[in-house]
Design a protein around this motif. Sequence first.
Motif, mmCIF file in Angstrom:
data_model
loop_
_atom_site.group_PDB
_atom_site.id
_atom_site.type_symbol
_atom_site.label_atom_id
_atom_site.label_comp_id
_atom_site.label_asym_id
_atom_site.label_seq_id
_atom_site.Cartn_x
_atom_site.Cartn_y
_atom_site.Cartn_z
ATOM 1 N N PRO A 4 13.137 13.290 -1.895
ATOM 2 C CA PRO A 4 13.448 11.933 -2.736
ATOM 3 C C PRO A 4 11.461 11.750 -3.045
ATOM 4 O O PRO A 4 10.369 13.040 -3.091
ATOM 5 N N ALA A 5 11.665 10.805 -4.310
ATOM 6 C CA ALA A 5 10.329 10.651 -5.296
ATOM 7 C C ALA A 5 9.045 9.619 -4.506
ATOM 8 O O ALA A 5 9.987 9.247 -3.657
ATOM 9 N N TRP A 6 8.276 9.789 -4.330
ATOM 10 C CA TRP A 6 7.083 9.710 -3.669
ATOM 11 C C TRP A 6 7.019 8.085 -4.175
ATOM 12 O O TRP A 6 6.436 6.902 -3.335
ATOM 13 N N GLY A 13 10.775 5.253 2.875
ATOM 14 C CA GLY A 13 9.832 5.781 3.308
ATOM 15 C C GLY A 13 8.447 4.570 4.403
ATOM 16 O O GLY A 13 8.070 4.607 3.023
ATOM 17 N N GLY A 14 7.985 4.995 5.224
ATOM 18 C CA GLY A 14 6.248 4.537 5.150
ATOM 19 C C GLY A 14 5.908 5.181 4.178
ATOM 20 O O GLY A 14 5.759 5.987 3.604
ATOM 21 N N THR A 15 3.817 4.827 4.618
ATOM 22 C CA THR A 15 3.259 5.200 3.912
ATOM 23 C C THR A 15 2.509 6.122 3.905
ATOM 24 O O THR A 15 2.499 7.420 2.924
ATOM 25 N N LYS A 18 5.067 8.073 2.611
ATOM 26 C CA LYS A 18 4.682 9.122 0.449
ATOM 27 C C LYS A 18 3.572 9.097 0.324
ATOM 28 O O LYS A 18 3.687 10.230 -0.721
ATOM 29 N N CYS A 19 2.316 9.449 1.154
ATOM 30 C CA CYS A 19 1.536 10.235 0.964
ATOM 31 C C CYS A 19 1.820 11.469 0.928
ATOM 32 O O CYS A 19 1.827 12.524 0.247
ATOM 33 N N ALA A 20 2.642 12.349 1.928
ATOM 34 C CA ALA A 20 2.765 13.266 2.257
ATOM 35 C C ALA A 20 3.675 12.993 0.765
ATOM 36 O O ALA A 20 3.602 14.748 -0.122
#
Length: 229
Positions: A4-6, A13-15, A18-20
């Motif tokens: 998925p695109a961050w 998704g959680g933070t 998204k950081c990953a």
Amino acid sequence: MTLPAWDDPEFKGGTMIKCALWLVQEIGEGNTFTKEQLRRAFPGISQVDRRLRDLRDFKWVVLTSTEDASLLAEDQRFVRAGVPVWDPAARRAASPQKALSAKQKQAVLARDDYMCTVCGIGGAEQYADDSNQTAVLSVTRRLTVLPDGREETLLVTECKRCRAGDDGRPARSDEVVAEIKRLDPADQRRLARWAERGRRGSTPLERAWNAYRRLPEEARQEVRRALDT
């Protein structure tokens, strides 16, 4: 699976996840980024730095200036991606166990003489092959096969670099015992003395060789001539 695109507003998704994705899709392994870049990417999230650090529990390697002296205080380096935390199954399988208490960590560090049990470096020491990096020690869990075949997860002190290079295979104390039993009796006794003292001994031959190697080359030549006569 397709990542998925961050920054997809529909992605739930959680933070940390998204950081990953941001590291993989925007920064790339081996590249640096600043804390300001991270904050601009995730505006309004006050704990984004902490969520990024949480990735270390999933074997992601992100260095700061404390660990890599070539970095500025504001910089971080994305060294290596770890567990694909955007995959729920992979994340659950690798989910960290209950956190250790400060007292537990201190006891393990003291037991291991505040040194990495893999490479032997002490905390805050520079690596011999990379003076820009200093060792950061942590207490980790290691799946271990005991001599009788039982499996247990035991605590061990490792530096961040050795931890990052872990291939995930268990430590095999049963194989260590088998290897020791293949030694001749004299070497087994010598190894037992090393284990009792907690350090390796040296033979007179090794001490003589080490003393010879510390001499300047001209002096070594003189020693060789003396031995020839």
